[in-house]
Design a protein around this motif. Structure first.
Motif, PDB file in Angstrom:
ATOM      1  N   LYS A  45       0.856  -1.191   0.000  1.00 34.18           N
ATOM      2  CA  LYS A  45       0.000   0.000   0.000  1.00 34.18           C
ATOM      3  C   LYS A  45       0.890   1.238   0.000  1.00 34.18           C
ATOM      4  O   LYS A  45       2.071   1.171   0.342  1.00 34.18           O
ATOM      5  N   ASP A  46       0.308   2.378  -0.365  1.00 32.11           N
ATOM      6  CA  ASP A  46       1.029   3.647  -0.255  1.00 32.11           C
ATOM      7  C   ASP A  46       1.315   3.943   1.212  1.00 32.11           C
ATOM      8  O   ASP A  46       0.494   3.630   2.086  1.00 32.11           O
ATOM      9  N   GLY A  47       2.466   4.563   1.490  1.00 39.23           N
ATOM     10  CA  GLY A  47       2.729   4.930   2.875  1.00 39.23           C
ATOM     11  C   GLY A  47       4.041   5.653   3.059  1.00 39.23           C
ATOM     12  O   GLY A  47       4.814   5.855   2.110  1.00 39.23           O
ATOM     13  N   ARG A  48       4.287   6.046   4.291  1.00 41.30           N
ATOM     14  CA  ARG A  48       5.528   6.709   4.710  1.00 41.30           C
ATOM     15  C   ARG A  48       6.404   5.661   5.394  1.00 41.30           C
ATOM     16  O   ARG A  48       5.962   4.985   6.316  1.00 41.30           O
ATOM     17  N   VAL A  49       7.637   5.528   4.952  1.00 41.75           N
ATOM     18  CA  VAL A  49       8.540   4.507   5.468  1.00 41.75           C
ATOM     19  C   VAL A  49       9.160   4.956   6.789  1.00 41.75           C
ATOM     20  O   VAL A  49       9.640   6.080   6.927  1.00 41.75           O
ATOM     21  N   ALA A  50       9.155   4.044   7.767  1.00 41.25           N
ATOM     22  CA  ALA A  50       9.823   4.262   9.051  1.00 41.25           C
ATOM     23  C   ALA A  50      10.223   2.901   9.614  1.00 41.25           C
ATOM     24  O   ALA A  50       9.555   1.898   9.366  1.00 41.25           O
ATOM     25  N   ASP A  74      14.091   5.872   5.473  1.00 40.48           N
ATOM     26  CA  ASP A  74      13.166   6.307   6.505  1.00 40.48           C
ATOM     27  C   ASP A  74      12.775   7.766   6.275  1.00 40.48           C
ATOM     28  O   ASP A  74      13.635   8.622   6.051  1.00 40.48           O
ATOM     29  N   GLY A  75      11.494   8.019   6.324  1.00 40.16           N
ATOM     30  CA  GLY A  75      10.990   9.369   6.081  1.00 40.16           C
ATOM     31  C   GLY A  75      10.548   9.603   4.655  1.00 40.16           C
ATOM     32  O   GLY A  75       9.939  10.632   4.354  1.00 40.16           O
ATOM     33  N   GLY A  76      10.837   8.652   3.766  1.00 43.99           N
ATOM     34  CA  GLY A  76      10.407   8.778   2.378  1.00 43.99           C
ATOM     35  C   GLY A  76       9.061   8.109   2.153  1.00 43.99           C
ATOM     36  O   GLY A  76       8.610   7.287   2.945  1.00 43.99           O
ATOM     37  N   ASP A  77       8.424   8.455   1.045  1.00 39.93           N
ATOM     38  CA  ASP A  77       7.115   7.887   0.712  1.00 39.93           C
ATOM     39  C   ASP A  77       7.268   6.813  -0.355  1.00 39.93           C
ATOM     40  O   ASP A  77       8.103   6.928  -1.260  1.00 39.93           O
ATOM     41  N   VAL A  78       6.450   5.769  -0.240  1.00 39.28           N
ATOM     42  CA  VAL A  78       6.481   4.661  -1.189  1.00 39.28           C
ATOM     43  C   VAL A  78       5.070   4.433  -1.710  1.00 39.28           C
ATOM     44  O   VAL A  78       4.093   4.631  -0.995  1.00 39.28           O
ATOM     45  N   ARG A  79       4.983   4.045  -2.969  1.00 38.09           N
ATOM     46  CA  ARG A  79       3.685   3.752  -3.579  1.00 38.09           C
ATOM     47  C   ARG A  79       3.431   2.253  -3.570  1.00 38.09           C
ATOM     48  O   ARG A  79       4.345   1.438  -3.426  1.00 38.09           O
ATOM     49  N   SER A 109       6.149   2.018  10.065  1.00 34.88           N
ATOM     50  CA  SER A 109       5.678   2.740   8.880  1.00 34.88           C
ATOM     51  C   SER A 109       4.201   3.076   9.000  1.00 34.88           C
ATOM     52  O   SER A 109       3.748   4.128   8.516  1.00 34.88           O
ATOM     53  N   GLY A 110       3.440   2.205   9.659  1.00 32.87           N
ATOM     54  CA  GLY A 110       2.028   2.503   9.889  1.00 32.87           C
ATOM     55  C   GLY A 110       1.849   3.732  10.765  1.00 32.87           C
ATOM     56  O   GLY A 110       0.984   4.576  10.513  1.00 32.87           O
ATOM     57  N   ILE A 111       2.694   3.862  11.787  1.00 28.36           N
ATOM     58  CA  ILE A 111       2.637   5.035  12.665  1.00 28.36           C
ATOM     59  C   ILE A 111       3.012   6.287  11.887  1.00 28.36           C
ATOM     60  O   ILE A 111       2.348   7.331  11.994  1.00 28.36           O
ATOM     61  N   ALA A 112       4.083   6.206  11.099  1.00 37.07           N
ATOM     62  CA  ALA A 112       4.507   7.365  10.309  1.00 37.07           C
ATOM     63  C   ALA A 112       3.439   7.763   9.297  1.00 37.07           C
ATOM     64  O   ALA A 112       3.198   8.959   9.070  1.00 37.07           O
TER      65      ALA A 112
END
Length: 277
Positions: A45-50, A74-79, A109-112
């Motif tokens: 899923k789309d999200g913010r990596v942490a 970490d801190g980047g977005d992934v599709r 990553s879910g928290i971010a």
């Protein structure tokens, strides 16, 4: 990123929990000891990596020679479907460390990702999204880092870095004034004091005392606006209670400095990530 001295013991403990007394029975029975493999960690899923560095540590512990290529830090977005990292090493190590690595990466990553959504909801206001101490035992440093990677900020890390006088403290102390006066007398000048209030009457009493911040608990936006006007910049104002993606912006527009949200650490859904050989 937290110092590796913080997260390495967490990863080792998680691996030990999974490996138990006999190790990875399935992998050790099926996969030759000298087999080498390449795997891609990808987002479903789309999200913010942490939590990527913590997750990858599982592979490094099991195979010190593992080769890692990071696609999204970490801190980047992934599709959806996007690669986050590639790992190449002993196949047994990759399979054995897979669940520990993905558990950490998905959780953080879910928290971010949840934090990022709230930050976007209040964009254009002066309010900041902050986390609380409602964290997973043992994972607080990593979960609070995930909040920062999502664009939020951190409240207290523990009971020892600031004073937060809540309703139960006030009840036992016999009121706001004795609670604040005792707190101020007990700590040094570097320690900040925040007081939780439920009503504007309590806030009015607090304004005559030496507090650094006020926690405005479970107030609707109209009451929050009145509270902010009463404070008039003399203290940091923090709103809490019933904060959702729908309510965050009206709360922020009331003029508070901070919005504290417990669910971004205790109930944020995991980001779905997988490891593909």
């Amino acid at each position: 990123m937290p110092n590796p001295l913080i997260f390495e013991p967490i990863v080792r403990s998680a691996l030990l929990e999974d490996l138990g007394r006999a190790g990875d029975l399935t992998t050790d029975a099926i996969v030759p000891a000298d087999a080498v493999a390449t795997a891609v960690i990808a987002a479903r899923k789309d999200g913010r990596v942490a939590g990527l560095e913590a997750g990858l540590t599982a592979f490094r512990i099991l195979d010190p020679d593992v080769e890692i290529g990071v696609e999204v830090r970490d801190g980047g977005d992934v599709r959806t479907g996007g690669a986050i990292a590639t790992v190449r090493g002993r196949a047994r190590a990759l399979l054995t460390g897979e669940r520990t690595a993905l558990n950490l990466l998905g959780r953080l990553s879910g928290i971010a990702t949840a934090t990022r959504a709230l930050v976007q909801a209040v964009e254009g206001t002066d309010a900041r999204i902050v986390c609380t101490r409602k964290t997973t035992p043992g994972l607080r440093a990593l979960e609070k880092q995930a909040v920062r990677l999502g664009g939020g900020a951190n409240h207290r890390f523990g009971l020892d870095d600031a004073i937060l006088i809540k309703d139960n403290h006030i009840a036992i102390a016999g009121g706001i004034r004795p609670a604040v006066e005792r707190a101020r007398a007990a700590v040094g000048h570097m320690v900040k004091i925040e007081v939780e209030v439920d009503t504007l009457a309590q806030l009015d009493e607090l304004l005559s005392l030496k507090a650094d911040a006020v926690l405005l608990d479970n107030m609707d936006p109209a009451t929050l606006r009145r509270a902010v006007d009463m404070v008039a910049g003399r203290m940091i104002t923090e709103a809490s209670g019933n904060v959702t993606l729908q309510t965050a912006r009206p709360i922020a527009e009331a003029g508070v400095d901070m919005i504290s949200v417990g669910w971004i650490t205790h109930s944020a859904p995991n980001l779905d990530v997988g490891l593909d050989m």
